[in-house]
Design a protein around this motif. Sequence first.
Motif, PDB file in Angstrom:
ATOM      1  N   ALA A 101      -0.130 -42.450 -20.619  1.00 46.27           N
ATOM      2  CA  ALA A 101       0.797 -41.971 -19.582  1.00 46.27           C
ATOM      3  C   ALA A 101       0.095 -41.141 -18.514  1.00 46.27           C
ATOM      4  O   ALA A 101       0.759 -40.644 -17.589  1.00 46.27           O
ATOM      5  CB  ALA A 101       1.908 -41.150 -20.231  1.00 46.27           C
ATOM      6  N   GLY A 102      -1.210 -40.971 -18.633  1.00 49.03           N
ATOM      7  CA  GLY A 102      -1.967 -40.303 -17.577  1.00 49.03           C
ATOM      8  C   GLY A 102      -2.198 -38.821 -17.754  1.00 49.03           C
ATOM      9  O   GLY A 102      -2.707 -38.152 -16.848  1.00 49.03           O
ATOM     10  N   PHE A 103      -1.858 -38.269 -18.906  1.00 48.31           N
ATOM     11  CA  PHE A 103      -2.100 -36.843 -19.148  1.00 48.31           C
ATOM     12  C   PHE A 103      -3.591 -36.624 -19.437  1.00 48.31           C
ATOM     13  O   PHE A 103      -4.216 -37.404 -20.167  1.00 48.31           O
ATOM     14  CB  PHE A 103      -1.253 -36.343 -20.317  1.00 48.31           C
ATOM     15  N   HIS A 104      -4.146 -35.511 -18.896  1.00 48.78           N
ATOM     16  CA  HIS A 104      -5.576 -35.260 -19.070  1.00 48.78           C
ATOM     17  C   HIS A 104      -5.875 -33.763 -19.038  1.00 48.78           C
ATOM     18  O   HIS A 104      -4.958 -32.929 -18.965  1.00 48.78           O
ATOM     19  CB  HIS A 104      -6.384 -35.989 -17.993  1.00 48.78           C
ATOM     20  N   GLU A 105      -7.162 -33.434 -19.065  1.00 48.60           N
ATOM     21  CA  GLU A 105      -7.593 -32.045 -19.224  1.00 48.60           C
ATOM     22  C   GLU A 105      -7.254 -31.149 -18.030  1.00 48.60           C
ATOM     23  O   GLU A 105      -7.251 -29.922 -18.147  1.00 48.60           O
ATOM     24  CB  GLU A 105      -9.101 -31.979 -19.507  1.00 48.60           C
ATOM     25  N   ASN A 106      -6.948 -31.708 -16.885  1.00 49.16           N
ATOM     26  CA  ASN A 106      -6.635 -30.892 -15.715  1.00 49.16           C
ATOM     27  C   ASN A 106      -5.137 -30.632 -15.547  1.00 49.16           C
ATOM     28  O   ASN A 106      -4.719 -30.000 -14.571  1.00 49.16           O
ATOM     29  CB  ASN A 106      -7.174 -31.550 -14.445  1.00 49.16           C
ATOM     30  N   ASP A 107      -4.348 -31.098 -16.487  1.00 52.58           N
ATOM     31  CA  ASP A 107      -2.898 -30.933 -16.386  1.00 52.58           C
ATOM     32  C   ASP A 107      -2.433 -29.604 -16.983  1.00 52.58           C
ATOM     33  O   ASP A 107      -2.984 -29.117 -17.971  1.00 52.58           O
ATOM     34  CB  ASP A 107      -2.175 -32.074 -17.115  1.00 52.58           C
ATOM     35  N   VAL A 108      -1.394 -29.048 -16.355  1.00 48.31           N
ATOM     36  CA  VAL A 108      -0.634 -27.933 -16.913  1.00 48.31           C
ATOM     37  C   VAL A 108       0.718 -28.519 -17.295  1.00 48.31           C
ATOM     38  O   VAL A 108       1.454 -28.998 -16.422  1.00 48.31           O
ATOM     39  CB  VAL A 108      -0.461 -26.792 -15.896  1.00 48.31           C
ATOM     40  N   VAL A 109       1.045 -28.512 -18.593  1.00 49.37           N
ATOM     41  CA  VAL A 109       2.193 -29.280 -19.078  1.00 49.37           C
ATOM     42  C   VAL A 109       3.251 -28.358 -19.679  1.00 49.37           C
ATOM     43  O   VAL A 109       2.946 -27.506 -20.524  1.00 49.37           O
ATOM     44  CB  VAL A 109       1.754 -30.322 -20.132  1.00 49.37           C
ATOM     45  N   GLN A 110       4.479 -28.566 -19.253  1.00 45.39           N
ATOM     46  CA  GLN A 110       5.614 -27.812 -19.775  1.00 45.39           C
ATOM     47  C   GLN A 110       6.211 -28.594 -20.946  1.00 45.39           C
ATOM     48  O   GLN A 110       6.767 -29.681 -20.760  1.00 45.39           O
ATOM     49  CB  GLN A 110       6.661 -27.617 -18.670  1.00 45.39           C
ATOM     50  N   ASN A 111       6.073 -28.038 -22.137  1.00 44.15           N
ATOM     51  CA  ASN A 111       6.575 -28.688 -23.352  1.00 44.15           C
ATOM     52  C   ASN A 111       7.948 -28.107 -23.669  1.00 44.15           C
ATOM     53  O   ASN A 111       8.059 -26.965 -24.118  1.00 44.15           O
ATOM     54  CB  ASN A 111       5.603 -28.453 -24.509  1.00 44.15           C
ATOM     55  N   THR A 112       8.991 -28.884 -23.448  1.00 41.88           N
ATOM     56  CA  THR A 112      10.358 -28.375 -23.605  1.00 41.88           C
ATOM     57  C   THR A 112      10.996 -28.782 -24.929  1.00 41.88           C
ATOM     58  O   THR A 112      12.217 -28.683 -25.083  1.00 41.88           O
ATOM     59  CB  THR A 112      11.253 -28.849 -22.433  1.00 41.88           C
ATOM     60  N   PHE A 113      10.182 -29.218 -25.880  1.00 39.80           N
ATOM     61  CA  PHE A 113      10.698 -29.484 -27.216  1.00 39.80           C
ATOM     62  C   PHE A 113      10.649 -28.205 -28.048  1.00 39.80           C
ATOM     63  O   PHE A 113       9.826 -27.314 -27.819  1.00 39.80           O
ATOM     64  CB  PHE A 113       9.890 -30.582 -27.907  1.00 39.80           C
TER      65      PHE A 113
END
Length: 388
Positions: A101-113
């Motif tokens: 899905a294109g997620f990588h080391e430069n991403d800041v990801v909001q995990n809403t689970f």
Amino acid sequence: MSEKIFELIQYAYEHSEAFKERMIRSNLEPNDIKTKEDLSKLPILKKENLPILQQDDLPFGGLATIPIQQMARVFMSPGPIYDPQTSEDDFWRFAEALKTAGFHENDVVQNTFSYHLSPAGFIFDSALRKLGATVIPAGVGNRELQVQIMKDLGVTGYVGTPSFLAILLDAAEEKGWKVGSEIKLSKAFFTAEKFTTELRQRFTDYGIDVYEGYGTADCGLIAYEDKQGEGLKVTETAIVQICDPHTGEVLSDEGEGEVVVTLFDQHYPLIRFGTGDLSSWIKGKVGERLTGVLGRVSDGVKVKGMFVRENQLTAVLEQLGLPNYQAVVTRKEHQDHLEIFIESDRPIPDNIGLKLKDVIRVTPHITTVLPGELKGESKKLVDKREWK
């Protein structure tokens, strides 16, 4: 693959008393199961039977091959079902899907689970960390706070349900914040909820690249969207079969059946595990691509990402002296809505909704109706959602 299967069967037979008994009841020995095709000799271990097995032999029904003290974490899913995390790293194997899905080391990801009791938060946290992404453990709810975080921290990725992302984007619009300027979000990965065509188009119009996946708390990743064909690509990290839910026979065509999974985890060997989900193979892609979740074999209905079961509702309401009820699931403004109609000629306890939420993890709306108004409805849990 055959070598891995035989090693798994041999280890489980020698170290899991419950699995050994299952083999003996089927007149099988480890040498009888050496290939993927041989697995069909084993009866399916139904998810709906796990709560009973576990209560008879706490906490894991005799399936685990290591004691609880050697587990990394233990979760409690609705049922109740105790789900062990037997090791760290990407235990549920979702990094495969998130990388696609294109997620990588430069991403800041909001995990809403949720990170509370349910494993969903940790499932995606561990997968994202394996990819090197920075994770914000946002959890569920708190609309205003979450959208502020999204803006302030320059969040580029989102994992959670599609309906909650829609809520957050509504909140951003109310504040005059636009996706692409104040909101940097460019990618999202969804699971645990039906992803409608309407919402997919809305997110695409915002310029957000969206993917969805399918997995369970017990099995981890099962299949995921890769945009390389119809349906969902089956993971390479587990054996996935579609079986007749009544006979256990493996379906080799595009017929609808139960998703049955075998994992290569020697410490908690789920072998021929029936998820209770119904699916089918994409035409011409048997064994490779699933159509997605088409329904449930049992009476479970997924509401806001959590399975709600009739027996759970009945147990709570009968204990309160309110056996006549009907729970109805609908969808309003992209959100699941659970309303429980309860027959009573007297005031019911104010905290009944909280008592139910403690069991099903979903907040219901309670409506009292007069005795006889439900007319003895035989189906206690009804799903009236229409998906577009």
